[in-house]
Design a protein around this motif. Structure first.
Motif, PDB file in Angstrom:
ATOM      1  N   LEU A 357       0.797  -1.227   0.000  1.00 17.77           N
ATOM      2  CA  LEU A 357       0.000   0.000   0.000  1.00 17.77           C
ATOM      3  C   LEU A 357       0.833   1.283   0.000  1.00 17.77           C
ATOM      4  O   LEU A 357       0.311   2.366   0.177  1.00 17.77           O
ATOM      5  CB  LEU A 357      -0.937   0.007   1.215  1.00 17.77           C
ATOM      6  CG  LEU A 357      -1.925  -1.165   1.247  1.00 17.77           C
ATOM      7  CD1 LEU A 357      -2.641  -1.221   2.572  1.00 17.77           C
ATOM      8  CD2 LEU A 357      -2.918  -1.081   0.116  1.00 17.77           C
ATOM      9  N   ASP A 358       2.147   1.163  -0.206  1.00 18.00           N
ATOM     10  CA  ASP A 358       3.004   2.344  -0.212  1.00 18.00           C
ATOM     11  C   ASP A 358       2.699   3.196  -1.452  1.00 18.00           C
ATOM     12  O   ASP A 358       2.895   2.755  -2.583  1.00 18.00           O
ATOM     13  CB  ASP A 358       4.464   1.863  -0.235  1.00 18.00           C
ATOM     14  CG  ASP A 358       5.435   3.014  -0.401  1.00 18.00           C
ATOM     15  OD1 ASP A 358       4.969   4.161  -0.477  1.00 18.00           O
ATOM     16  OD2 ASP A 358       6.643   2.744  -0.456  1.00 18.00           O
ATOM     17  N   GLY A 376      -3.215   4.690  -2.521  1.00 19.21           N
ATOM     18  CA  GLY A 376      -2.297   4.270  -1.455  1.00 19.21           C
ATOM     19  C   GLY A 376      -2.661   4.913  -0.125  1.00 19.21           C
ATOM     20  O   GLY A 376      -3.709   5.561   0.012  1.00 19.21           O
ATOM     21  N   ILE A 377      -1.774   4.708   0.869  1.00 21.28           N
ATOM     22  CA  ILE A 377      -2.080   5.172   2.227  1.00 21.28           C
ATOM     23  C   ILE A 377      -0.993   6.137   2.694  1.00 21.28           C
ATOM     24  O   ILE A 377       0.202   5.846   2.574  1.00 21.28           O
ATOM     25  CB  ILE A 377      -2.188   3.967   3.184  1.00 21.28           C
ATOM     26  CG1 ILE A 377      -3.404   3.125   2.783  1.00 21.28           C
ATOM     27  CG2 ILE A 377      -2.289   4.429   4.628  1.00 21.28           C
ATOM     28  CD1 ILE A 377      -3.687   1.948   3.668  1.00 21.28           C
ATOM     29  N   VAL A 378      -1.403   7.313   3.182  1.00 23.57           N
ATOM     30  CA  VAL A 378      -0.469   8.301   3.725  1.00 23.57           C
ATOM     31  C   VAL A 378      -0.906   8.607   5.154  1.00 23.57           C
ATOM     32  O   VAL A 378      -2.091   8.894   5.392  1.00 23.57           O
ATOM     33  CB  VAL A 378      -0.491   9.604   2.875  1.00 23.57           C
ATOM     34  CG1 VAL A 378       0.417  10.662   3.502  1.00 23.57           C
ATOM     35  CG2 VAL A 378      -0.080   9.326   1.441  1.00 23.57           C
ATOM     36  N   ASP A 379       0.019   8.546   6.099  1.00 22.71           N
ATOM     37  CA  ASP A 379      -0.302   8.798   7.512  1.00 22.71           C
ATOM     38  C   ASP A 379      -1.485   7.950   7.965  1.00 22.71           C
ATOM     39  O   ASP A 379      -2.409   8.438   8.644  1.00 22.71           O
ATOM     40  CB  ASP A 379      -0.644  10.282   7.757  1.00 22.71           C
ATOM     41  CG  ASP A 379       0.542  11.179   7.507  1.00 22.71           C
ATOM     42  OD1 ASP A 379       1.680  10.671   7.599  1.00 22.71           O
ATOM     43  OD2 ASP A 379       0.325  12.366   7.196  1.00 22.71           O
ATOM     44  N   GLU A 380      -1.512   6.689   7.536  1.00 23.96           N
ATOM     45  CA  GLU A 380      -2.592   5.751   7.908  1.00 23.96           C
ATOM     46  C   GLU A 380      -3.943   6.144   7.312  1.00 23.96           C
ATOM     47  O   GLU A 380      -4.973   5.606   7.708  1.00 23.96           O
ATOM     48  CB  GLU A 380      -2.753   5.637   9.446  1.00 23.96           C
ATOM     49  CG  GLU A 380      -1.496   5.267  10.199  1.00 23.96           C
ATOM     50  CD  GLU A 380      -1.148   3.791  10.075  1.00 23.96           C
ATOM     51  OE1 GLU A 380      -2.045   3.010   9.749  1.00 23.96           O
ATOM     52  OE2 GLU A 380       0.038   3.455  10.287  1.00 23.96           O
TER      53      GLU A 380
END
Ligand code: COA
Length: 392
Positions: A357-358, A376-380
């Motif tokens: 998921l980066d 994707g995922i940033v800061d959860e």
């Protein structure tokens, strides 16, 4: 009161793998997959799609400014939720610019979730006829590369609006239900693939179908012959055929031929997409509406929903004048025909990318021109983007 399904939208991502090629790669006779399982193509889900974006891509086809003002209940049926707390319905409400004065939540019981949503939505609209509900079934079916369940994977979303005086189908005010604690299929929290006892699941499905349909017929003093068609939850299309064959001896040979013909129309789309879990039954209904040449207004369709674990429900839809929609059918044809075919090794690579998921490094060479994508995922926090908002 006349309440039911007003509109149906469908989305599946842009990639698929061919079942003859998969069979050869697994050293199986292709006819096992084509006939024995009843699948020809299988959707492959790129990392740019999740159950929220697939739901948004399906729902945007049926949302316009008129129903945007009326939708005050958003029910997201899934067993592939993206968060243990926050519901997909809230993400969806925002992506689709639905009004904030709404109840929005997620619902889970294996492949049964969308049916639970529909039944709740139907009662809601009966109590508030000027309002509408949006019900979603969105899932990604994963069993694992080179497992027996692999041939029954797939993914996509169905979106339905439930309204008073609907365009497509009025729903029966009651149904027959049956549930029991059964370990036929489940997805432990620490796994991205399902655990399944497929042969046992098959037996339970047929048992629940037999019980619920007969319970409904008995309670309503009806016979099977009164249905123009039966639609089934289709994790793979042979499973529905087995259900249908269980009750066929109860009708004349002419009626058997008719029900089998309608069943073929109901499995055209699922054969090319595979398993949608919560959406599978409604993809089958959509396929029947689009591909049957004999259906007409006022015909009765028997609808069997099944969610492993297990919950069964049988209810009835009565077709309305506007159930056919040429534009909808053409859109689905284009969606399916224009997908990119992956080789078996390309499919395996994409399948294994799913948990990466980066955002800087997760799309690879994926091309995704869908209206809504997952980035994707940033800061959860999950990141979504919208290319354009249709029908606004
Ligand atoms: N030509 C035609 N048919 C063939 C064939 C051939 N060459 N070879 C096998 N078949 C048939 C078999 O006879 C069988 O038909 P039947 O089910 O009518 O008896 C079918 O193909 C499947 O063969 P089988 O040996 O049972 O397959 P399998 O052991 O590999 O498992 C599933 C198949 C469906 C059980 C497995 O893929 C699975 O578990 N999938 C998940 C199911 C699921 O999602 N359940 C829960 C959701 S409700």
């Amino acid at each position: 009161m006349n309440v039911g399904i007003d509109k149906i939208g469908f989305f599946t991502p842009n990639y698929y793998v061919d079942m003859v090629e998969l069979a050869k790669a697994r050293n199986e006779d292709p006819n096992k997959y084509l006939i024995g399982i009843g699948q020809t193509e299988q959707a492959v889900i790129p990392p740019t799609q999740d159950t929220v974006t697939m739901a948004a891509n399906a729902a945007s086809q049926i949302i316009n400014d008129a129903n945007r003002k009326k939708i005050s209940l958003i029910i997201f049926g899934t067993e592939t939720g993206v968060d243990n707390s926050k519901s997909g319905a809230i993400y969806l409400q925002n992506l689709l610019k639905l009004k904030r004065e709404a109840r929005a939540f997620e619902i889970k019981q294996a492949c049964y979730g969308a049916t639970a949503g529909i039944q709740m939505a139907k009662d809601f609209v009966k109590a508030h006829p000027e309002q509408q509900a949006l019900v979603i079934g969105s899932d990604i079916a994963r069993y694992g590369v080179a497992t027996p369940g692999e041939v029954t994977q797939g993914g996509g979303a169905i979106a339905m609006t439930i309204a008073n005086d609907p365009d497509i189908m009025e729903l029966s005010s009651d149904s027959s239900v049956y549930s029991d604690d059964i370990m036929d299929f489940w997805r432990p929290l620490n796994k991205t693939e399902a655990v399944v006892d497929g042969h046992y699941s098959n037996d339970i499905y047929q048992d629940f179908f037999y019980k619920t349909i007969h319970n409904y017929l008995d309670n309503h003093d009806m016979t099977l012959a009164e249905f123009k068609a039966l639609v089934f939850h289709l994790p793979y299309t042979k499973m529905g055929l087995k259900g249908l064959r269980k009750v066929l001896p109860e009708v004349s040979e002419t009626k058997q031929t008719e029900l089998l013909k309608e069943f073929e129309a109901s499995r055209v789309y699922s054969k090319r997409v595979g398993n949608l879990y919560t959406g599978s039954l409604y993809l089958s209904l959509l396929s029947l509406l689009d591909n049957s040449s004999d259906l007409k207004a006022n015909d009765k369709v028997g609808i069997f929903s099944y969610g492993s674990g297990a919950q069964g429900e049988f209810f009835v839809g009565t077709l309305k004048e506007n159930f056919k929609n040429g534009e909808r059918k053409l859109r689905i044809k284009q969606l399916l025909d224009e997908r990119t075919k992956l080789s078996v090794s390309e499919y395996e690579n994409m399948f294994n990318q799913w948990t990466n998921l980066d955002p800087d490094n997760f799309t690879g060479d994926v091309i995704d021109n869908s209206e809504f994508t997952f980035n994707g995922i940033v800061d959860e926090k999950r990141q979504y983007s919208t290319k354009k908002l249709t029908n606004s």
